[in-house]
Motif scaffolding. Structure first.
Motif, PDB file in Angstrom:
ATOM      1  N   HIS A  38      61.730   4.050  62.683  1.00 59.05           N
ATOM      2  CA  HIS A  38      61.502   4.317  61.266  1.00 59.05           C
ATOM      3  C   HIS A  38      62.345   3.373  60.424  1.00 59.05           C
ATOM      4  O   HIS A  38      63.300   2.768  60.910  1.00 59.05           O
ATOM      5  N   GLU A  39      61.973   3.250  59.177  1.00 60.20           N
ATOM      6  CA  GLU A  39      62.755   2.439  58.254  1.00 60.20           C
ATOM      7  C   GLU A  39      64.139   3.068  58.074  1.00 60.20           C
ATOM      8  O   GLU A  39      64.330   4.262  58.303  1.00 60.20           O
ATOM      9  N   ALA A  40      65.072   2.274  57.636  1.00 58.34           N
ATOM     10  CA  ALA A  40      66.409   2.804  57.358  1.00 58.34           C
ATOM     11  C   ALA A  40      66.363   3.723  56.141  1.00 58.34           C
ATOM     12  O   ALA A  40      65.599   3.488  55.199  1.00 58.34           O
ATOM     13  N   ASP A  41      67.165   4.797  56.196  1.00 58.15           N
ATOM     14  CA  ASP A  41      67.310   5.645  55.014  1.00 58.15           C
ATOM     15  C   ASP A  41      67.885   4.818  53.868  1.00 58.15           C
ATOM     16  O   ASP A  41      68.594   3.830  54.092  1.00 58.15           O
ATOM     17  N   ALA A  42      67.587   5.228  52.664  1.00 58.46           N
ATOM     18  CA  ALA A  42      68.103   4.523  51.488  1.00 58.46           C
ATOM     19  C   ALA A  42      68.632   5.540  50.484  1.00 58.46           C
ATOM     20  O   ALA A  42      68.166   6.680  50.430  1.00 58.46           O
ATOM     21  N   ALA A  43      69.621   5.130  49.723  1.00 62.22           N
ATOM     22  CA  ALA A  43      70.202   5.999  48.700  1.00 62.22           C
ATOM     23  C   ALA A  43      70.422   5.199  47.424  1.00 62.22           C
ATOM     24  O   ALA A  43      70.879   4.046  47.484  1.00 62.22           O
ATOM     25  N   ARG A  44      70.083   5.799  46.293  1.00 60.38           N
ATOM     26  CA  ARG A  44      70.349   5.169  44.989  1.00 60.38           C
ATOM     27  C   ARG A  44      71.685   5.716  44.503  1.00 60.38           C
ATOM     28  O   ARG A  44      71.822   6.927  44.270  1.00 60.38           O
ATOM     29  N   VAL A  45      72.673   4.812  44.379  1.00 60.30           N
ATOM     30  CA  VAL A  45      74.066   5.226  44.234  1.00 60.30           C
ATOM     31  C   VAL A  45      74.722   4.571  43.030  1.00 60.30           C
ATOM     32  O   VAL A  45      74.470   3.400  42.729  1.00 60.30           O
ATOM     33  N   ARG A  46      75.580   5.346  42.357  1.00 57.72           N
ATOM     34  CA  ARG A  46      76.527   4.801  41.378  1.00 57.72           C
ATOM     35  C   ARG A  46      77.928   5.152  41.867  1.00 57.72           C
ATOM     36  O   ARG A  46      78.136   6.193  42.484  1.00 57.72           O
ATOM     37  N   HIS A  47      78.889   4.258  41.585  1.00 56.86           N
ATOM     38  CA  HIS A  47      80.241   4.566  42.036  1.00 56.86           C
ATOM     39  C   HIS A  47      81.277   3.911  41.118  1.00 56.86           C
ATOM     40  O   HIS A  47      80.986   2.981  40.373  1.00 56.86           O
ATOM     41  N   ILE A  48      82.490   4.443  41.227  1.00 55.03           N
ATOM     42  CA  ILE A  48      83.669   3.873  40.574  1.00 55.03           C
ATOM     43  C   ILE A  48      84.685   3.614  41.676  1.00 55.03           C
ATOM     44  O   ILE A  48      85.145   4.551  42.333  1.00 55.03           O
ATOM     45  N   LEU A  49      85.004   2.353  41.923  1.00 52.51           N
ATOM     46  CA  LEU A  49      85.958   2.004  42.972  1.00 52.51           C
ATOM     47  C   LEU A  49      87.362   1.966  42.407  1.00 52.51           C
ATOM     48  O   LEU A  49      87.663   1.198  41.486  1.00 52.51           O
ATOM     49  N   LEU A  50      88.224   2.800  42.990  1.00 51.64           N
ATOM     50  CA  LEU A  50      89.641   2.835  42.634  1.00 51.64           C
ATOM     51  C   LEU A  50      90.388   2.178  43.794  1.00 51.64           C
ATOM     52  O   LEU A  50      90.549   2.780  44.858  1.00 51.64           O
ATOM     53  N   PRO A  51      90.818   0.931  43.627  1.00 55.39           N
ATOM     54  CA  PRO A  51      91.249   0.125  44.781  1.00 55.39           C
ATOM     55  C   PRO A  51      92.612   0.522  45.328  1.00 55.39           C
ATOM     56  O   PRO A  51      93.496   0.969  44.599  1.00 55.39           O
ATOM     57  N   ALA A  52      92.762   0.342  46.648  1.00 53.56           N
ATOM     58  CA  ALA A  52      94.048   0.520  47.330  1.00 53.56           C
ATOM     59  C   ALA A  52      93.946  -0.141  48.697  1.00 53.56           C
ATOM     60  O   ALA A  52      92.914  -0.022  49.370  1.00 53.56           O
ATOM     61  N   LEU A  53      94.993  -0.842  49.099  1.00 59.14           N
ATOM     62  CA  LEU A  53      95.001  -1.498  50.392  1.00 59.14           C
ATOM     63  C   LEU A  53      95.061  -0.472  51.517  1.00 59.14           C
ATOM     64  O   LEU A  53      95.642   0.616  51.345  1.00 59.14           O
ATOM     65  N   PRO A  54      94.482  -0.779  52.699  1.00 60.48           N
ATOM     66  CA  PRO A  54      94.445   0.190  53.802  1.00 60.48           C
ATOM     67  C   PRO A  54      95.814   0.737  54.198  1.00 60.48           C
ATOM     68  O   PRO A  54      95.943   1.910  54.509  1.00 60.48           O
ATOM     69  N   GLY A  55      96.848  -0.097  54.206  1.00 56.05           N
ATOM     70  CA  GLY A  55      98.162   0.353  54.645  1.00 56.05           C
ATOM     71  C   GLY A  55      99.048   0.907  53.542  1.00 56.05           C
ATOM     72  O   GLY A  55     100.195   1.288  53.793  1.00 56.05           O
ATOM     73  N   LEU A  68      75.246  10.355  43.761  1.00 59.39           N
ATOM     74  CA  LEU A  68      74.018  10.064  44.502  1.00 59.39           C
ATOM     75  C   LEU A  68      72.837  10.471  43.624  1.00 59.39           C
ATOM     76  O   LEU A  68      72.595  11.655  43.406  1.00 59.39           O
ATOM     77  N   ASP A  69      72.130   9.480  43.122  1.00 55.40           N
ATOM     78  CA  ASP A  69      71.002   9.768  42.227  1.00 55.40           C
ATOM     79  C   ASP A  69      69.748  10.161  42.997  1.00 55.40           C
ATOM     80  O   ASP A  69      68.951  10.972  42.520  1.00 55.40           O
ATOM     81  N   GLU A  70      69.557   9.580  44.182  1.00 56.46           N
ATOM     82  CA  GLU A  70      68.342   9.876  44.944  1.00 56.46           C
ATOM     83  C   GLU A  70      68.535   9.443  46.389  1.00 56.46           C
ATOM     84  O   GLU A  70      69.177   8.430  46.659  1.00 56.46           O
ATOM     85  N   HIS A  71      67.977  10.243  47.277  1.00 53.92           N
ATOM     86  CA  HIS A  71      68.002   9.905  48.704  1.00 53.92           C
ATOM     87  C   HIS A  71      66.570   9.741  49.186  1.00 53.92           C
ATOM     88  O   HIS A  71      65.721  10.596  48.922  1.00 53.92           O
ATOM     89  N   ARG A  72      66.299   8.633  49.908  1.00 54.11           N
ATOM     90  CA  ARG A  72      64.947   8.356  50.380  1.00 54.11           C
ATOM     91  C   ARG A  72      64.980   8.185  51.897  1.00 54.11           C
ATOM     92  O   ARG A  72      65.444   7.155  52.412  1.00 54.11           O
ATOM     93  N   PRO A  73      64.490   9.185  52.643  1.00 54.46           N
ATOM     94  CA  PRO A  73      64.476   9.053  54.111  1.00 54.46           C
ATOM     95  C   PRO A  73      63.578   7.900  54.537  1.00 54.46           C
ATOM     96  O   PRO A  73      62.562   7.607  53.901  1.00 54.46           O
ATOM     97  N   GLY A  74      63.966   7.240  55.617  1.00 55.01           N
ATOM     98  CA  GLY A  74      63.171   6.129  56.137  1.00 55.01           C
ATOM     99  C   GLY A  74      61.827   6.603  56.658  1.00 55.01           C
ATOM    100  O   GLY A  74      61.746   7.617  57.349  1.00 55.01           O
ATOM    101  N   GLN A  75      60.773   5.868  56.337  1.00 53.62           N
ATOM    102  CA  GLN A  75      59.429   6.232  56.760  1.00 53.62           C
ATOM    103  C   GLN A  75      59.166   5.745  58.193  1.00 53.62           C
ATOM    104  O   GLN A  75      59.697   4.725  58.619  1.00 53.62           O
ATOM    105  N   PRO A  76      58.337   6.500  58.943  1.00 55.54           N
ATOM    106  CA  PRO A  76      58.001   6.060  60.308  1.00 55.54           C
ATOM    107  C   PRO A  76      57.330   4.685  60.297  1.00 55.54           C
ATOM    108  O   PRO A  76      56.567   4.364  59.380  1.00 55.54           O
ATOM    109  N   LEU A  77      57.629   3.886  61.307  1.00 51.12           N
ATOM    110  CA  LEU A  77      57.042   2.557  61.433  1.00 51.12           C
ATOM    111  C   LEU A  77      55.886   2.585  62.430  1.00 51.12           C
ATOM    112  O   LEU A  77      55.897   3.356  63.392  1.00 51.12           O
ATOM    113  N   SER A  78      54.902   1.735  62.197  1.00 52.12           N
ATOM    114  CA  SER A  78      53.779   1.624  63.108  1.00 52.12           C
ATOM    115  C   SER A  78      54.175   0.793  64.326  1.00 52.12           C
ATOM    116  O   SER A  78      55.182   0.071  64.308  1.00 52.12           O
TER     117      SER A  78
END
Length: 299
Positions: free
Chosen positions: A145-162, A246-256
């Protein structure tokens, strides 16, 4: 351009060492001095032989830098196995007098061209038939099937991993913004432009449709589990903390079958080729003789 095929004596993967990583001293089994500038006295011991060729502990130690693993013993075994495979192929190329017939293509080295010629000649692999592809498709329809897709908005608040303190601060700010957005959801675009460290801030934090592979895995894993709307907690990634809608989630459709056939054929051909190579290397090990490798496999 020929496709490079990884050749292993077993199915365990090999991974390249990252930048700046080196083998720890003492892993080769003959380090008698903690000073890296002083080599051990005398020649390096030898435990592995391929035919009349000795593979020393020093060679294995050098090869280990190319075989990253969770445990030093696994890296050492992978390095020894790789050297054994290389020598088996070299001996067989010599036995069949193929060295002079090899013609490198593009960035290929002469050694790589010799191996490619040997495999092409000695390990022919038939292309999978239509029925094989159809059978695989029918048995794995739920994965086609196709990959799932999501319509997303975000606010990134940065910080280094360590940066623990910085990540805590980013999370706390994210929680404050979530509380504010619960009361005033229409202010998301304004807050994104004010706080986000992602270039999407110029679009009010809008990432558009996101599918697998478009962003980092840890962000995707969490986003695709969300229900539509404002996430109640921040989403943490290697870049920091994200306030997510998350504004919308679209499951992946089956592929032929037609859409999947080429990919299935490539996968099946690779599997057959790897199995054939594994069997061929076992034949070469019997033909030329391998001694001492079992010590590494048991480690």
């Amino acid at each position: 351009m020929r496709t490079t095929i990884p050749i292993l004596l077993d199915s365990r993967p090999q991974r390249a060492t990252g930048p700046g990583e080196t083998p720890r001293p003492g892993l080769a089994g003959h380090d008698t001095d903690s000073s890296p500038s002083r080599p051990p006295p005398g020649p390096a011991p030898v435990f592995v032989h391929v035919g009349a060729t000795a593979i020393s502990e020093a060679e294995i130690a050098r090869e280990m830098q190319h075989h990253r693993a969770d445990h030093p013993q696994r890296a050492r075994a992978d390095a020894a196995r790789a050297l054994v495979v290389r020598e088996l192929l070299r001996l067989e190329i010599h036995r069949l007098s193929l060295a002079g017939a090899a013609r490198p293509e593009g960035p290929e080295t002469h050694e790589e061209a010799e191996v490619a010629l040997l495999i092409e000649r000695e390990v022919p692999t038939p292309a999978p038939e239509e029925a094989d592809c159809r059978r695989y498709f029918d048995a794995n329809r739920d994965r086609m099937h196709e990959a799932d897709a999501a319509r997303v908005r975000h606010i990134l608040l940065p910080a280094l991993p360590g940066d623990g303190a910085g990540r805590n601060k980013a999370r706390e700010l994210g929680e404050q913004l979530i509380d504010q957005l619960r009361r005033e959801p229409a202010r998301f675009e304004q807050l994104a432009r004010l706080h986000s460290a992602c270039p999407s801030r110029n679009e009010g934090g809008n990432l558009g449709w996101v599918s697998s592979g478009d962003t980092v895995p840890e962000f995707e894993r969490q986003v695709f589990r969300l229900k539509p709307g404002l996430a109640g907690l921040t989403v943490e990634s290697r870049y920091g903390h994200h306030v997510v809608v998350l504004d919308e989630h679209r499951p992946g459709q089956p592929l032929s079958f037609a859409a999947c056939r080429e990919r299935i054929a490539t996968y099946l051909e690779t599997q057959v080729k790897q199995n054939a190579l594994h069997q061929y290397l076992n034949i070469l090990a019997e033909r030329h003789g391998v001694r001492g490798l079992e010590m590494f496999e048991a480690a």
